[in-house]
Design an enzyme around this catalytic site. Structure first.
Site, mmCIF file in Angstrom:
data_model
loop_
_atom_site.group_PDB
_atom_site.id
_atom_site.type_symbol
_atom_site.label_atom_id
_atom_site.label_comp_id
_atom_site.label_asym_id
_atom_site.label_seq_id
_atom_site.Cartn_x
_atom_site.Cartn_y
_atom_site.Cartn_z
ATOM 1 N N GLU A 1 0.320 3.565 1.904
ATOM 2 C CA GLU A 1 0.483 3.964 3.311
ATOM 3 C C GLU A 1 1.899 3.674 3.808
ATOM 4 O O GLU A 1 2.340 4.248 4.800
ATOM 5 C CB GLU A 1 -0.534 3.251 4.203
ATOM 6 C CG GLU A 1 -1.966 3.710 4.020
ATOM 7 C CD GLU A 1 -2.226 5.131 4.523
ATOM 8 O OE1 GLU A 1 -1.688 5.500 5.569
ATOM 9 O OE2 GLU A 1 -2.958 5.863 3.840
ATOM 10 N N LYS B 1 1.827 -3.445 7.425
ATOM 11 C CA LYS B 1 1.986 -3.673 5.989
ATOM 12 C C LYS B 1 3.460 -3.603 5.574
ATOM 13 O O LYS B 1 3.874 -4.235 4.610
ATOM 14 C CB LYS B 1 1.159 -2.644 5.209
ATOM 15 C CG LYS B 1 -0.338 -2.933 5.215
ATOM 16 C CD LYS B 1 -0.676 -4.085 4.270
ATOM 17 C CE LYS B 1 -2.170 -4.300 4.139
ATOM 18 N NZ LYS B 1 -2.506 -5.359 3.168
ATOM 19 N N THR C 1 0.809 -1.228 0.000
ATOM 20 C CA THR C 1 0.000 0.000 0.000
ATOM 21 C C THR C 1 0.838 1.272 0.000
ATOM 22 O O THR C 1 1.956 1.292 0.527
ATOM 23 C CB THR C 1 -0.907 0.003 1.262
ATOM 24 O OG1 THR C 1 -1.415 1.313 1.482
ATOM 25 C CG2 THR C 1 -0.145 -0.380 2.521
ATOM 26 N N TYR D 1 -1.354 0.290 11.061
ATOM 27 C CA TYR D 1 -1.674 -0.413 9.807
ATOM 28 C C TYR D 1 -0.465 -0.403 8.873
ATOM 29 O O TYR D 1 -0.073 -1.443 8.330
ATOM 30 C CB TYR D 1 -2.867 0.280 9.136
ATOM 31 C CG TYR D 1 -3.103 -0.134 7.686
ATOM 32 C CD1 TYR D 1 -3.732 -1.329 7.377
ATOM 33 C CD2 TYR D 1 -2.697 0.691 6.630
ATOM 34 C CE1 TYR D 1 -3.954 -1.700 6.051
ATOM 35 C CE2 TYR D 1 -2.914 0.325 5.303
ATOM 36 C CZ TYR D 1 -3.537 -0.866 5.023
ATOM 37 O OH TYR D 1 -3.745 -1.232 3.713
#
Ligand code: NDP
Ligand code: GDP
Length: 349
Positions: free
Chosen positions: A127, A154, A125, A150
């Protein structure tokens, strides 16, 4: 006939990917969580519920992952299941680490031990970049600086994927996907929260929309186009990692303005900022450089910002109109509680 196993088939991407792979002639297996009422509305909405072979899997339980892989004997695994909401990861940081991070190792260990020929896609991602940059575009070489539990989970999954590729020769790839949205997006994500509220306000079912940080900028693409890249990455001669994005960033404010414009309303009359929706730490800016995907996969985004907003608002409007006419169809919004009523540490007044 090729066989694919999709973890998280009940989610936005899982449903679109399942449809895409079925159209390519794959036999599709999908994992879902055993809940008292499982969440199959997206598969039903796309008309593929009876075409996907469903396997219950708990990502914290390696034996259930083992069962799923033994049962489906896949050529390709698309690992999409995750606790995918950044906001919730501040509330459930440990579970997020386990489900969105450690579970990647659980799956890759089973692959390594059962059949290392299985190709593996990891849902990485944008992110991961966190607050690495406040302008310019981010590519595969840009350093990561995660800004949420999160993103940290990841990041672990990203590196585990690379490590299993380099250490064991497994065809394992990371798709570094920037935000991608659609009418199947979950209601807690800001785009769908806005499109759903705009539809309700336009029809007189709601009076206001409360949001958090309006200044954050995201690179939003259209989910059905992004799942094609997942497949393309697994069809290459060599495993590699790719950024998938549109190359444009817009603020939440702009998304609101554009969405309300579509129904002829002024967003400023309905939107207010509520600190309950502010995160302890937020990512200010994400904009991706998809040139590697363009050159090597031949992929380019087709649906840009304005069209995406229009697709989402029109579909939510259409659904609420059908609902008002008494029509019954698979859909998430009518039973979704008002977020203002949900009490959590970050969302408490
Ligand atoms: P969704 O939230 O729509 O779907 C997530 C899926 O994971 C659902 O099927 C969900 O099941 C399942 N899941 C959640 N928790 C668990 C658990 N504890 N055990 C088993 N399954 C679980 O996400 P998207 O489809 O949008 O995203 C797919 C993947 O891509 C995710 O890994 C996400 O983090 C990542 N990603 C998404 C981006 C985006 O913009 N959409 C951007 C970059 C990466 P259930 O239906 O029961 O809730
Ligand atoms: P993310 O990029 O994966 O975190 O996707 P989201 O759609 O959850 O959030 C995108 C951005 O919108 C983040 O910067 C949020 O802080 C911002 N945002 C502002 N208001 C809201 C809100 O009410 N809900 C959500 N989910 N995000 C909001």
């Amino acid at each position: 006939m090729k066989r694919a196993l999709i973890t998280g088939v009940t989610g936005q991407d899982g449903a679109y990917l399942a449809k895409f792979l079925l159209e390519k002639g794959y036999e599709v297996y999908g994992t879902y969580r055993r809940l008292s009422s499982p969440n199959f509305w997206r598969l039903q909405y796309l008309g593929i519920f009876d075409k996907v072979n469903l396997i219950p899997v708990d990502l914290s339980d390696t034996s259930s992952i083992f069962e799923a892989i033994k049962t489906s004997e896949p050529d390709e695994i698309y690992h999409l299941a995750a606790q995918s909401f950044v906001g919730a990861s501040f509330e459930q940081p440990i579970a997020t680490g386990d489900i969105s991070g450690l579970a990647v190792t659980r799956i890759l260990e089973v692959v390594r031990q059962v059949n290392p020929e299985i190709k593996f896609y990891q849902a990485s991602t944008s992110e991961l970049y966190g607050n690495s940059r406040e302008e310019g575009i981010l590519n595969e070489e840009t350093p990561f600086r995660p800004a949420s539990p999160y993103a940290a989970a990841k990041l672990y999954g990203y590196w585990t994927t690379r490590i299993y590729r380099d250490a064991y020769g497994i065809f394992a790839v990371n798709g570094i996907l920037f935000n991608h949205e659609s009418p199947l997006r979950g209601l807690e994500f800001v785009t769908r929260k806005i499109s759903n509220a705009v539809a309700k306000i336009a029809l007189g079912l709601e009076k206001e929309l409360r949001l958090g940080n309006l200044e954050a900028k995201r690179d939003w693409g259209y989910a059905p186009e992004y799942v094609e890249c997942m497949w393309l990455m697994l069809q290459q001669d060599e495993p590699d990692d790719y950024v998938i994005a549109t190359g444009e960033a817009h603020s939440i404010r702009k998304f609101c303005e554009t969405a309300f414009d579509i129904v002829g309303l002024d967003w400023q009359e309905y939107v207010s900022v509520d600190k309950r929706f502010m995160r302890p730490l937020d990512v200010k800016y994400l904009c991706g450089d998809y040139s590697k995907a363009k050159n090597k996969l031949g992929w380019e985004p087709r649906t840009k910002f304005k069209k995406l907003v229009e697709i989402m608002v029109k579909e939510d409007l259409n659904r609420w109109e059908r609902w008002l006419n008494g029509e019954n169809f698979p859909w998430d919004a009518p039973n979704y509680p008002s977020e203002v009523k949900i009490l959590t540490r970050t969302l408490r007044t």
